[in-house]
Design a protein around this motif. Structure first.
Motif, PDB file in Angstrom:
ATOM      1  N   TYR A  71       0.842  -1.203   0.000  1.00  0.00           N
ATOM      2  CA  TYR A  71       0.000   0.000   0.000  1.00  0.00           C
ATOM      3  C   TYR A  71       0.872   1.247   0.000  1.00  0.00           C
ATOM      4  O   TYR A  71       0.504   2.287  -0.559  1.00  0.00           O
ATOM      5  CB  TYR A  71      -0.939   0.011   1.219  1.00  0.00           C
ATOM      6  CG  TYR A  71      -0.256   0.395   2.510  1.00  0.00           C
ATOM      7  CD1 TYR A  71      -0.171   1.710   2.912  1.00  0.00           C
ATOM      8  CD2 TYR A  71       0.343  -0.576   3.310  1.00  0.00           C
ATOM      9  CE1 TYR A  71       0.494   2.071   4.087  1.00  0.00           C
ATOM     10  CE2 TYR A  71       0.998  -0.245   4.471  1.00  0.00           C
ATOM     11  CZ  TYR A  71       1.067   1.080   4.857  1.00  0.00           C
ATOM     12  OH  TYR A  71       1.727   1.422   6.004  1.00  0.00           O
TER      13      TYR A  71
ATOM     14  N   ASP B  62       2.497   1.676  -3.583  1.00  0.00           N
ATOM     15  CA  ASP B  62       1.432   2.119  -4.488  1.00  0.00           C
ATOM     16  C   ASP B  62       1.012   3.547  -4.169  1.00  0.00           C
ATOM     17  O   ASP B  62       0.763   4.362  -5.073  1.00  0.00           O
ATOM     18  CB  ASP B  62       0.218   1.196  -4.365  1.00  0.00           C
ATOM     19  CG  ASP B  62       0.404  -0.123  -5.096  1.00  0.00           C
ATOM     20  OD1 ASP B  62       1.436  -0.287  -5.780  1.00  0.00           O
ATOM     21  OD2 ASP B  62      -0.475  -0.989  -4.981  1.00  0.00           O
ATOM     22  N   GLY B  63       0.929   3.848  -2.867  1.00  0.00           N
ATOM     23  CA  GLY B  63       0.526   5.188  -2.460  1.00  0.00           C
ATOM     24  C   GLY B  63       1.509   6.248  -2.903  1.00  0.00           C
ATOM     25  O   GLY B  63       1.115   7.324  -3.378  1.00  0.00           O
TER      26      GLY B  63
ATOM     27  N   GLN C  60      -6.088   3.619  -0.532  1.00  0.00           N
ATOM     28  CA  GLN C  60      -6.127   2.295  -1.161  1.00  0.00           C
ATOM     29  C   GLN C  60      -7.523   1.687  -1.047  1.00  0.00           C
ATOM     30  O   GLN C  60      -8.064   1.149  -2.019  1.00  0.00           O
ATOM     31  CB  GLN C  60      -5.099   1.372  -0.509  1.00  0.00           C
ATOM     32  CG  GLN C  60      -5.038  -0.016  -1.141  1.00  0.00           C
ATOM     33  CD  GLN C  60      -4.153  -0.975  -0.352  1.00  0.00           C
ATOM     34  OE1 GLN C  60      -4.413  -1.221   0.825  1.00  0.00           O
ATOM     35  NE2 GLN C  60      -3.131  -1.503  -0.982  1.00  0.00           N
TER      36      GLN C  60
END
Length: 551
Positions: A115, A118-119, A249
């Motif tokens: 996460y 991706d963040g 997310q």
């Protein structure tokens, strides 16, 4: 070690090592056979072995630094990264100042940290989207390349971009290492690369540095106000930021569970840092969408009112935050029927974040609600250009093409959506409507049956059965629709009655939809299923009630 392995593969060092070993083995085998034949002393063979060994690190250093491309010998050429399947490009020539931000590879020992990587990728994408001079591929398209296999050239062709930003993230406790590289998609050579070893407290500074480096590498000359930066915005501490990235997310999942968990994470952020406007904007959207899953009208309206108060606070705290204006615009026009207020907020959002895909396609929905279908289509097409692998963007574009009577264009857009996401829930609804309007009720029913939402499926089946002359089947689907979906889907029930030409019932359900602030009311001016209501005086009264233009 995994980060080093990533770099070794990226720079073709492993391939060079295997090729070097194979070549040396072959040469030594030949020498072993031929040297005795010509009476050459044994020390020559030993010298060749020594040279082969000494040459190995030199060859590895060369592979690390250089590689051959179609432009000749270039520095730091990466191997093809893990990416999405190739998709045909809408244009042979990529836009000059354009970029796709690929998901950063999570190199942390804990896979649950994905996460975070991706963040950060999404944060960089949003930061670069603030630059008006730069075409930034949308999140859906860029993230579709995650964990798949395509070359940099294929990515560039699929997204019509000239450059790609890729890299990796390793997070360990309070320390983070970010490796980033900007790659030209046609030649495959590096424009820029850098590794950052920082504490989590410096994470926003690193993002600003990467964005500035990208702008410099692309030789963009920006006005001071266009420089991508977190300057002027609240910068949260590491704990709050972790919860914020988790909240985003979950929100991106767009499911009942996702909205609930997003709300939980955003509330943790605000408990730690009450003035973090980005978290407040996210919480407002999570609550507004979660309201659709409440049990009563009173609960739904109360949660949406709470969401509105939250997003107002976000805009007040940070009046230059584009995402706060986008969130408030959505709440205003979708759930409050405040079209002018929503339009004003969208203009502000696109001023501060001109490349934000969500703002573009959401703004298109507002313009369509006002009857400005040509303008809506222009905004939607801008969204699909930025996010060409977003099934949602193509499906939204098709709505306006259907309303404008461009059935061929709508069919192409829906085909594109289904090609990208065969299980997409709304594209079959669009296909069903398309065939229904063209008089093919049987095919329409087939498509409506594929809808993943019971409301759209039952509404469509009611209309298709009626058009096919199957009155009993139509009434059965309509009864199930009203029995099970009245709380959240008054607008779709009105559509079903309108298509059956039961106008009194249609208007009664439209009145209920307005009272419930049903999101479907935004379609009332251009919805083809309601066209037989337009000549009824009650239709104009409804438009006046929700402050929509009459023509």
């Amino acid at each position: 070690m995994r980060a080093l392995w990533f770099e070794l593969k990226r720079r073709n060092v492993l391939r060079m090592a295997l090729a070097y070993a194979a070549l040396c083995w072959l040469l030594l085998q030949v020498a072993d056979l031929l040297l005795p034949t010509f009476g050459i002393p044994p020390w020559v063979m030993r010298a060749l072995v020594l040279l082969a060994v000494l040459g190995f690190p030199l060859a590895m250093m060369f592979a690390w630094t250089y590689a051959w491309t179609d432009r000749g010998l270039q520095r730091e050429i990466p191997a093809a990264p893990a990416s999405a399947p190739a998709t045909e490009s809408p244009s042979a020539d990529p836009i000059a100042a354009s970029i796709a931000v690929l998901p950063l590879v999570n190199m942390s020992s804990d896979k649950e940290q994905e996460y975070f990587s991706d963040g950060l990728s999404e944060e960089l994408l949003n930061l670069l989207a603030q630059v008006p001079e730069l075409h930034v591929a949308g999140r859906t398209s860029s993230f579709s390349f995650k964990d798949t296999q395509a070359t940099i050239a294929q990515i560039g062709q699929a997204l019509n971009v000239a450059t790609v930003l890729e890299g990796s993230v390793r997070k360990s406790g309070a320390h983070v290492r970010i490796t980033a590289q900007l790659i030209e998609t046609r030649g495959g050579y590096h424009l820029w690369s850098q590794t950052y070893d920082r504490q989590l407290t410096d994470i926003f500074a690193v993002q600003d540095e990467i964005a500035a480096a990208v702008v410099a590498a692309l030789k963009l000359k920006l006005l001071p106000s266009h420089q991508p930066s977190h300057a002027g915005h609240h910068l949260p501490g590491p704990d709050a930021y972790n919860h914020f990235l988790l909240g985003r997310q979950f929100l991106n999942r767009a499911t009942e569970e996702g909205f609930r968990r997003a709300g939980e994470e955003y509330r943790k952020v605000i408990a730690l840092e009450p003035t973090y406007a980005a978290a407040l904007a996210g919480l407002a959207l999570a609550d507004a969408y979660a309201a659709d899953y409440t049990q009563t009208d009173a609960q739904m309206l109360a949660l949406r009112a709470q969401a509105r108060a939250t997003v107002d606070q976000a805009v007040t705290l940070d009046p230059t935050l584009g995402e706060a204006y986008t969130a408030r615009a959505v709440l205003r026009f979708v759930f409050e029927h405040d079209w002018e207020g929503g339009a004003s907020d969208f203009r502000q959002a696109l001023h501060f974040n001109p490349g934000d895909v969500m703002s573009l396609w959401q703004y298109s929905r507002l313009l369509a609600a006002q009857g400005k279908l040509a303008d809506a289509l222009t905004q939607a097409q801008a969204a699909t250009r930025l996010d060409p692998l977003s099934a949602q963007a193509w499906e939204i574009q098709s709505r306006y093409q259907i309303a404008l009577g461009d059935f061929a264009g709508a069919r192409a857009a829906l085909d594109r959506a289904l090609d990208i996401a065969p299980e997409h829930g709304r594209a079959p609804v669009g296909m069903g409507l398309l065939y229904l309007l063209q008089g093919d009720a049987a095919t329409a029913d087939h498509w409506y049956a594929r809808a993943d939402n019971a409301t759209f499926r039952l509404c469509g089946q009611t209309m298709a059965a009626f058009s096919a002359g199957h009155e009993a089947a139509s009434l059965q689907a309509l009864q199930e629709l009203t029995d099970t979906q009245a709380h959240t889907s008054a607008y779709q029930i009105a559509e079903a009655f309108a298509w059956r030409d039961q106008r009194d019932d249609a208007f009664a359900w439209l009145q209920r939809a307005i009272v419930q602030y049903d999101a479907g009311v935004q379609y009332i001016k251009y919805d083809p299923t309601l066209r037989n209501l337009h000549s009824d005086p009650r239709y104009r009264v409804l438009l006046q009630r929700i402050r929509l233009p009459l023509d």
